[in-house]
Design an enzyme around this catalytic site. Structure first.
Site, PDB file in Angstrom:
ATOM      1  N   ASP A  45       1.292  81.214  28.302  1.00 56.48           N
ATOM      2  CA  ASP A  45       2.350  82.230  28.293  1.00 56.48           C
ATOM      3  C   ASP A  45       1.760  83.591  28.663  1.00 56.48           C
ATOM      4  O   ASP A  45       2.475  84.586  28.776  1.00 56.48           O
ATOM      5  CB  ASP A  45       3.121  82.256  26.964  1.00 56.48           C
ATOM      6  CG  ASP A  45       2.247  82.589  25.767  1.00 56.48           C
ATOM      7  OD1 ASP A  45       1.012  82.718  25.936  1.00 56.48           O
ATOM      8  OD2 ASP A  45       2.798  82.713  24.654  1.00 56.48           O
ATOM      9  N   ASP A  84       2.259  75.908  27.623  1.00 52.07           N
ATOM     10  CA  ASP A  84       2.205  76.774  26.445  1.00 52.07           C
ATOM     11  C   ASP A  84       3.646  77.104  26.047  1.00 52.07           C
ATOM     12  O   ASP A  84       4.338  77.826  26.776  1.00 52.07           O
ATOM     13  CB  ASP A  84       1.472  78.060  26.874  1.00 52.07           C
ATOM     14  CG  ASP A  84       0.854  78.805  25.725  1.00 52.07           C
ATOM     15  OD1 ASP A  84       0.943  78.323  24.587  1.00 52.07           O
ATOM     16  OD2 ASP A  84       0.269  79.874  25.992  1.00 52.07           O
ATOM     17  N   LYS A 114       1.076  73.384  23.920  1.00 54.97           N
ATOM     18  CA  LYS A 114       0.347  74.196  22.936  1.00 54.97           C
ATOM     19  C   LYS A 114       1.365  75.032  22.171  1.00 54.97           C
ATOM     20  O   LYS A 114       2.297  75.565  22.773  1.00 54.97           O
ATOM     21  CB  LYS A 114      -0.680  75.101  23.646  1.00 54.97           C
ATOM     22  CG  LYS A 114      -1.382  76.075  22.702  1.00 54.97           C
ATOM     23  CD  LYS A 114      -2.592  76.718  23.366  1.00 54.97           C
ATOM     24  CE  LYS A 114      -2.291  77.933  24.200  1.00 54.97           C
ATOM     25  NZ  LYS A 114      -1.674  79.065  23.492  1.00 54.97           N
ATOM     26  N   GLU A 183      -8.460  81.437  18.997  1.00 50.61           N
ATOM     27  CA  GLU A 183      -8.504  82.701  19.746  1.00 50.61           C
ATOM     28  C   GLU A 183      -8.914  83.829  18.812  1.00 50.61           C
ATOM     29  O   GLU A 183      -8.368  83.977  17.707  1.00 50.61           O
ATOM     30  CB  GLU A 183      -7.134  83.030  20.372  1.00 50.61           C
ATOM     31  CG  GLU A 183      -7.176  84.377  21.111  1.00 50.61           C
ATOM     32  CD  GLU A 183      -6.012  84.628  22.055  1.00 50.61           C
ATOM     33  OE1 GLU A 183      -5.090  83.798  22.136  1.00 50.61           O
ATOM     34  OE2 GLU A 183      -6.047  85.695  22.709  1.00 50.61           O
TER      35      GLU A 183
HETATM   36  O1  KIV Z   1      -1.514  82.048  27.276  1.00 47.94           O
HETATM   37  C1  KIV Z   1      -2.733  81.942  27.409  1.00 47.94           C
HETATM   38  O2  KIV Z   1      -3.284  82.102  28.498  1.00 47.94           O
HETATM   39  C2  KIV Z   1      -3.516  81.630  26.221  1.00 47.94           C
HETATM   40  C3  KIV Z   1      -4.970  81.984  26.190  1.00 47.94           C
HETATM   41  C4  KIV Z   1      -5.503  81.790  24.862  1.00 47.94           C
HETATM   42  C5  KIV Z   1      -5.817  81.292  27.155  1.00 47.94           C
HETATM   43  O3  KIV Z   1      -2.978  81.128  25.285  1.00 47.94           O
END
Ligand code: KIV
Length: 268
Positions: A45, A84, A114, A183
């Site tokens: 995202d 994501d 994710k 993270e």
């Molecule tokens: O959205 C994203 O790029 C992420 C990073 C932690 C890589 O979640």
């Protein structure tokens, strides 16, 4: 090129091979990183910032993530493609999370999704996983909570915070998450979490003790030199490379050097 599946990721982890992940948002970039041998591609995202020009990930919509995921999936032969799920596409209810994850797999052709969260999301992960949606759980610095946190900071610096993160990691492992994204986690805490769970941890800004690493592709390529946080290693002067090529093109168009005979077609 074999297609990397969840069991392959688990196998790499078991063998002690570190997992390399980058983000990508389009088919061309996906095909480049795929051919280079990347293990996993995250359609992050972060597209809210690097593609759409927002300051945060908050405005990103599920339809947009699905669209970009389908572009990436079409350009990928080998890497595991992960969508994501964006802010408020899965937090409102478990049903909402299942439907969002289902769309990411069916319409986005993602291999996994994710989600960000803490203990409150463990049951959601359990339901999604048992329904056939592989989940990576994102803990530590959670950019979708920026409005609550107020600022991006490193987590797990105190023993209490480290304990909380370890509990979250174990709860997600127990719920069936196939991996964790750490993270902005203090090195010692990220290493302790990695050593305490059987699933791989993929870190960003969390030091070398994780089972793998992820970077935003444009950051890695040096597309935005003004973004230079401590955790980032820039591997190319991407911005300069593109600017130089475009400057050459502009000058050849202005001078008439391009297109030449070589690039032209004639009447019979
Ligand atoms: O959205 C994203 O790029 C992420 C990073 C932690 C890589 O979640």
């Amino acid at each position: 090129m074999r297609k990397i599946t969840l069991p392959h990721i688990a196998e790499k982890h078991r063998k002690g091979e570190r997992i390399a992940m980058v983000t990508a948002y389009d088919s061309t970039m996906a095909s480049i990183v795929d051919e280079a041998g990347i293990d996993m591609i995250l359609v992050g995202d972060s597209l809210g910032m690097v593609i759409q020009g927002h300051d945060t990930t908050i405005p990103v919509k599920l339809d947009e993530v699905i669209y970009h995921t389908s572009c990436v999936a079409r350009g990928t032969k080998s890497a595991l493609v992960m969508a994501d799920l964006p802010f408020m596409s899965y937090q409102a209810s478990r049903t909402q999370a299942m439907l969002a994850g289902g769309r990411a797999l069916k319409e986005g052709m993602a291999d996994a999704v994710k989600i960000e969260g803490g203990l409150e999301m463990a049951e959601t992960v359990r339901m999604m996983t048992s329904a056939g949606i592989p989940v990576m759980a994102h803990i530590g610095l959670k950019p979708q909570s920026i409005r609550v946190m107020g600022t991006y900071k490193i987590h797990g610096k105190s023993l209490d915070d480290a304990k909380k993160l370890l509990e979250e990691a174990k709860a997600f492992e127990e719920a069936g998450a196939f991996s964790l994204l750490l993270e902005g986690v203090a090195v010692e805490t990220a290493t302790e979490i990695t050593n305490s769970v059987s699933i791989p941890t993929v870190g960003i800004s969390s030091g070398p003790g994780c089972s793998g690493q992820v970077l935003v592709i444009y950051d890695l390529l040096g597309f935005n030199p003004s973004f230079n946080p401590k955790f980032l290693k820039v591997y190319a002067n991407g911005r300069g490379f593109i600017a130089d090529a475009v400057k050459d093109y502009i000058s050849e168009v202005k001078s008439g050097e391009f297109p030449s005979e070589q690039h032209s077609f004639h009447r019979k």
